[in-house]
Motif scaffolding. Sequence first.
Motif, PDB file in Angstrom:
ATOM      1  N   UNK A 180       4.206  13.756  -6.780  1.00 55.94           N
ATOM      2  CA  UNK A 180       3.478  12.480  -6.751  1.00 55.94           C
ATOM      3  C   UNK A 180       3.871  11.556  -5.597  1.00 55.94           C
ATOM      4  N   UNK A 181       5.164  11.377  -5.371  1.00 54.54           N
ATOM      5  CA  UNK A 181       5.598  10.310  -4.472  1.00 54.54           C
ATOM      6  C   UNK A 181       5.373  10.591  -2.987  1.00 54.54           C
ATOM      7  N   UNK A 182       5.521  11.826  -2.502  1.00 50.67           N
ATOM      8  CA  UNK A 182       5.168  12.041  -1.088  1.00 50.67           C
ATOM      9  C   UNK A 182       3.689  11.754  -0.828  1.00 50.67           C
ATOM     10  N   UNK A 183       2.827  12.160  -1.768  1.00 46.57           N
ATOM     11  CA  UNK A 183       1.398  11.854  -1.632  1.00 46.57           C
ATOM     12  C   UNK A 183       1.165  10.354  -1.661  1.00 46.57           C
ATOM     13  N   UNK A 217      -2.879   2.992  -3.812  1.00 48.94           N
ATOM     14  CA  UNK A 217      -4.246   2.714  -4.225  1.00 48.94           C
ATOM     15  C   UNK A 217      -4.739   3.583  -5.363  1.00 48.94           C
ATOM     16  N   UNK A 218      -3.839   4.336  -5.985  1.00 47.25           N
ATOM     17  CA  UNK A 218      -4.202   5.173  -7.128  1.00 47.25           C
ATOM     18  C   UNK A 218      -3.403   4.695  -8.336  1.00 47.25           C
ATOM     19  N   UNK A 220      -3.209   2.725   3.192  1.00 41.58           N
ATOM     20  CA  UNK A 220      -3.809   1.687   2.353  1.00 41.58           C
ATOM     21  C   UNK A 220      -2.970   0.434   2.159  1.00 41.58           C
ATOM     22  N   UNK A 221      -1.703   0.454   2.541  1.00 36.48           N
ATOM     23  CA  UNK A 221      -0.829  -0.687   2.274  1.00 36.48           C
ATOM     24  C   UNK A 221      -1.341  -1.954   2.942  1.00 36.48           C
ATOM     25  N   UNK A 222      -1.310  -3.038   2.189  1.00 35.98           N
ATOM     26  CA  UNK A 222      -1.673  -4.348   2.725  1.00 35.98           C
ATOM     27  C   UNK A 222      -0.429  -5.007   3.317  1.00 35.98           C
ATOM     28  N   UNK A 223      -0.642  -6.141   3.961  1.00 33.01           N
ATOM     29  CA  UNK A 223       0.502  -6.893   4.483  1.00 33.01           C
ATOM     30  C   UNK A 223       1.439  -7.317   3.352  1.00 33.01           C
ATOM     31  N   UNK A 224       0.854  -7.662   2.199  1.00 35.81           N
ATOM     32  CA  UNK A 224       1.687  -8.045   1.059  1.00 35.81           C
ATOM     33  C   UNK A 224       2.570  -6.876   0.617  1.00 35.81           C
ATOM     34  N   UNK A 225       2.000  -5.686   0.600  1.00 37.50           N
ATOM     35  CA  UNK A 225       2.794  -4.513   0.240  1.00 37.50           C
ATOM     36  C   UNK A 225       3.933  -4.306   1.235  1.00 37.50           C
ATOM     37  N   UNK A 226       3.620  -4.439   2.513  1.00 38.24           N
ATOM     38  CA  UNK A 226       4.647  -4.222   3.533  1.00 38.24           C
ATOM     39  C   UNK A 226       5.755  -5.265   3.434  1.00 38.24           C
TER      40      UNK A 226
END
Length: 230
Positions: free
Chosen positions: A101-104, A159-160, A112-118
């Motif tokens: 799961x995690x490598x995917x 995003x999943x 898909x990461x947003x600035x908030x995620x980063x």
Amino acid sequence: MRGAAPQQTPKLQPAPRLMLRESVYESLKRLLMDNDLEPGTRLSIDGLARDLRVSQTPVREALFRCEAEGLVVRRPNAGYHVAPQLSRDALVDLYDLRLLLEPTAAARAATNATNDHRHAMDDAIRAMTPAVPGDGYQAYREFAEEDAKLHGTIATAAGNPLIAETLDRLRAHTHSYRLYFRHGIAEVTTTEHQAIRDMIHRRDPAGAETTMRTHLENSRIRLLAAYDDR
């Protein structure tokens, strides 16, 4: 005429009951994470309340939270017991699933990461970097929390929702840190986290997938060493 001085908003303080609940929870969790009690040991609510000098209510709430984290189990007509530690085979199975799961998730997060995620990833790594734990739950609590936060953010950024929910239900970090933790692991783990973060920031899906896979494989090797040391 001078204007009225602006009113300062008073700082909010946790209600005493909230502070008590959290204190009891952390005391119980430290006892369980440090393996001071043998797996299967029955936990007496009355006894814990006496030892902690509190009523039974915050003890019951703490046990409920620890049950959700997989640290205790509740048996019909027998109350709460210390949960068994992960077996070697179960640890291998846990990491097999994480490797699926995690490598995917990391690869998708790179896209898909947003600035908030980063920013959240940066904050987690920044918070864990100075936390080089010694022995004991209290010493590495902050590191473990930020570690879990980083992996959770990456899973969410993929995003999943199913990936994020599945990883959250695994309680992988609780099991892993309860099993084994030594001085120095925090440093190498943080370096691996930084490599994953860098690939996601560069929007490099292949690089993010590879660095996450390497991190999980290394983590499994480190944890499996716990069984060899017994």
